[in-house]
Enzyme design. Structure first.
Site, mmCIF file in Angstrom:
data_model
loop_
_atom_site.group_PDB
_atom_site.id
_atom_site.type_symbol
_atom_site.label_atom_id
_atom_site.label_comp_id
_atom_site.label_asym_id
_atom_site.label_seq_id
_atom_site.Cartn_x
_atom_site.Cartn_y
_atom_site.Cartn_z
ATOM 1 N N SER A 494 0.837 -1.196 0.000
ATOM 2 C CA SER A 494 0.000 0.000 0.000
ATOM 3 C C SER A 494 0.877 1.253 0.000
ATOM 4 C CB SER A 494 -0.966 -0.032 1.186
ATOM 5 O OG SER A 494 -1.959 0.968 1.058
ATOM 6 N N ASP A 597 -10.635 -3.775 -5.090
ATOM 7 C CA ASP A 597 -9.799 -2.739 -4.496
ATOM 8 C C ASP A 597 -10.030 -1.461 -5.285
ATOM 9 O OD1 ASP A 597 -7.858 -1.141 -3.384
ATOM 10 O OD2 ASP A 597 -6.164 -2.427 -3.897
ATOM 11 N N HIS A 627 -7.973 -5.040 -0.633
ATOM 12 C CA HIS A 627 -6.744 -4.263 -0.523
ATOM 13 C C HIS A 627 -5.951 -4.690 0.713
ATOM 14 C CE1 HIS A 627 -4.145 -0.721 -0.971
ATOM 15 N NE2 HIS A 627 -4.212 -0.606 0.347
#
Length: 653
Positions: A494, A597, A627
């Site tokens: 991320s 996501d 995610h």
């Protein structure tokens, strides 16, 4: 029975030393298990939150953290009021050691203790230094007291530097008016360091201890006092809890008559010989320690020490920094950004943080056999650390194995390099299964430290790793023994993947000099990119996503430089102001995308654009996974991802 520990809202991390059988616990917060190999578990849990923990920050008080002991990565939080008063604009300095029975608590804990210290800074006014120290039972006494001594020596060194001292201290502090204080165990610690300074064991130089303040100090003895034999009704700190904390904090086998617990025991140094400064002793009536506190005040008076005793009727142990003070007519700052109550940005620019496990509860996970880990400091100035994971079996060329650098996720605002749970397990599995040396890197978080702070930390880490590769026999032992620096991979999840992209791009452009380190490839797990123009998955988000468009936007507002848009180069690598990636000799990249996501559109665009400019890109898509799935839940997709990582690491030359 569960009970609140003074000064604690949550516990922290799993220690790396392994253990097998449960033996001691304190309100479920600590479990100490003796075995051939030992481990201390510190499970995260909030217990009986204190009233008023949502208290706002004090207007006009600034704070920042400084490192005072780089070897142990120890810091102090410096609180400074905006208005200086007194001699030449200089203010007294007040040292504060937190409570928690030497086993729990933190120097930077948000909530009422933080507000209490801000009130002291503003209302005295004074410069307040909240000091971090090592906790037991990982570090039994005298470790914490040694840290207190180290801090006083550091402060003395700062005083001797004059204009070369830390800027806030040089500008604001009158070192001749230094006061040492602490609450509960911190009060015990304050007593010991003041006694050592008074005996000449700590050279203070220009620092003069003008007085000390003990708030419900944590003393003990084998002989029970009146308030221990007949505890007041309704106390939350019980005799059993006190005894247990002493068992975990004192040297193994010591009793409560050890000099660290009982300053008047037969083996304790004589205090009457010391020129102790004046002391203010604060005692709460409804406290099992009340008799110990009164005895301390009485005995010192009998020795001729100047003692002021302040008794608070109807108050419990630690209440002075557990109840919300009034704001004295000042208008409180208001919240301008609130990320689920975990990170709040206030109108005065200050930040309030709370336990992240409210958002992402931790799941107990098994340890991975054959993996060792330890933390080391890579940036002493900022006290930043890296967790080094090493497998017990090394393979490949000459016993050397690849190095994988990992930056954690959290929108640049949350997360940590040492978070227990699935992220820790994921990194251990990579370590064992590739096998590889895995380096989980700490970096500064926004909004306290807006971008590019985190990326600067990533660049600093790569420079540190490069130096390690050239030190030869002086290299950090685990790296010297096992790391093949020519097969270094940079990765992240991320926001950590966004960070990984930027540091790899900087290294490829020559902005980071790597010397003996060669980045053989990089791995981006659901990278956190953005743009003003919405992608298809942002315009029509999949159902049931864990990261929403609104959350993504808010994290960017908190992380980016003030006033920047989502087309800033740190968000959008293909924005109008972003440097061109085509001229860079980027290494091969493995991009992992999950579906559903909202970031999927950005991830696929990154892959497509890199391929269009001739870069080696491998895309691994995981259908039905949210995610950040590698560190959120464990299943067959995680196993497949590890197999892909292994093939990528060993197939990339």
């Amino acid at each position: 029975r569960q009970a609140a520990i003074p000064g604690l809202h949550r516990s922290t991390i799993n220690n790396h030393v392994q253990q097998q059988h449960g033996a001691a616990r304190c309100g479920g917060l600590l479990r100490h298990r003796p075995a051939l190999q030992r481990r201390l578990r510190r499970p995260r849990r909030r217990i009986r939150p204190h009233a008023g923990t949502d208290s706002p920050r004090r207007p006009g008080v600034q704070w920042r953290d400084v490192v005072y002991d780089a070897a142990h990565g120890l810091k102090a939080r410096v609180y400074r009021p905006s208005v200086a008063a007194g001699e030449g604009g200089k203010l007294p300095v007040l040292l504060y050691f937190h409570g928690g029975g030497y086993c729990v608590g933190a120097y930077n804990k948000p909530g009422l203790c933080d507000m209490f210290l801000q009130r002291i800074a503003a209302d005295l006014p004074a410069v307040v230094l909240s000091v971090q120290y090592r906790l037991a039972p990982e570090h039994r006494l005298p470790a914490a007291i040694e840290d207190g001594e180290t801090f006083l020596s550091w402060l003395s060194g700062q005083a001797a530097l004059g204009a070369g001292a830390d800027p806030w201290l040089a500008e604001s502090v009158d070192f001749a008016r230094t006061f040492v204080s602490g609450g509960s165990a911190g009060g015990n610690l304050a007593h010991h360091v003041v006694a050592q300074a008074s005996s000449g064991q700590i050279a203070l130089g220009p620092v003069r201890i003008a007085g000390y303040v003990l708030l419900s100090p944590f003393f003990g003895s084998v002989e029970r006092t009146a308030t221990e034999s007949e505890p007041p009704a309704g106390v939350f700190l019980t005799v059993e809890m006190l005894d247990q904390l002493w068992r975990m904090a004192l040297p193994a086998g010591a009793t409560r008559d050890h000099p660290f617990a009982n300053p008047f025991s037969p083996d304790s140094p004589a205090l009457q010989r010391l020129a102790l400064p004046p002391v203010l002793v604060v005692s709460a009536e409804l406290d099992v320690l009340h008799s110990h506190v009164l005895s301390y005040a009485t005995r010192l008076k009998e020795m001729g020490t100047t003692v002021e005793l302040a008794e608070f009727k109807g108050e419990k142990h630690g209440s002075i920094d557990r109840r919300s003070p009034t704001m004295s007519g000042n208008t409180a700052p208001h919240v301008v950004e609130d990320f689920f109550g975990v990170v709040q940005l206030l109108s005065d620019g200050s930040v309030v943080r709370r336990d992240e496990s409210v958002l992402l509860p931790e799941q107990p996970v098994p340890a991975v056999p054959g993996v060792q880990w330890r933390d080391i400091v890579y940036d002493a100035t900022r006290g930043l650390k890296v967790r080094v994971y090493r497998p017990s079996v090394a393979a490949d060329e000459g016993g050397k194995i690849p190095v994988l650098v990992y930056f954690h996720g959290g929108g640049y605002c949350l997360g940590s390099y040492n978070k227990p749970g699935l992220c820790d397990m994921f990194l251990q599995r990579i370590t064992a299964d590739l096998p590889a040396i895995v380096l989980s890197v700490q970096y500064r978080l926004a909004p306290e430290h807006r971008l590019p702070a985190a990326i600067e930390d990533g660049a600093t880490f790569l420079s540190w790793l490069s130096r390690q590769a050239t030190l030869g026999a002086d290299t950090e032992p685990w790296l010297a023994e096992s790391a093949d620096f020519a097969r270094t991979f940079v990765s992240g999840g991320s926001a950590g993947a966004n960070l990984a992209h930027h540091v790899v791009a900087q290294a490829s452009s020559g902005q980071i000099v790597l010397d003996a380190v060669r980045i053989a490839g990089y791995v981006l797990l659901s990278p956190f990119f953005g743009s003003i123009e919405r992608t298809a998955t942002e315009l029509k988000p999949p159902v049931g996503v864990s990261l929403t468009v609104e959350m993504s936007d808010q994290l960017w507002r908190l992380a980016l430089p003030a006033g920047a848009t989502r087309d800033h180069p740190l968000t959008n690598p293909f924005g109008p102001d972003s440097p061109a990636l085509e001229p860079l000799a980027l290494p091969p990249v493995l991009v992992v995308a999950s579906e559903p996501d909202v970031l999927l559109g950005h991830v696929l665009r990154y892959v497509t654009r890199l391929k269009e400019v001739g870069k080696a890109v491998e895309l691994a898509e995981f259908k039905g996974e949210p995610h950040g799935f590698p560190v959120r839940r464990w299943g067959e997709s995680n196993e497949e991802l590890i197999r892909i990582l292994k093939r990528f690491a060993h197939g990339t030359k």
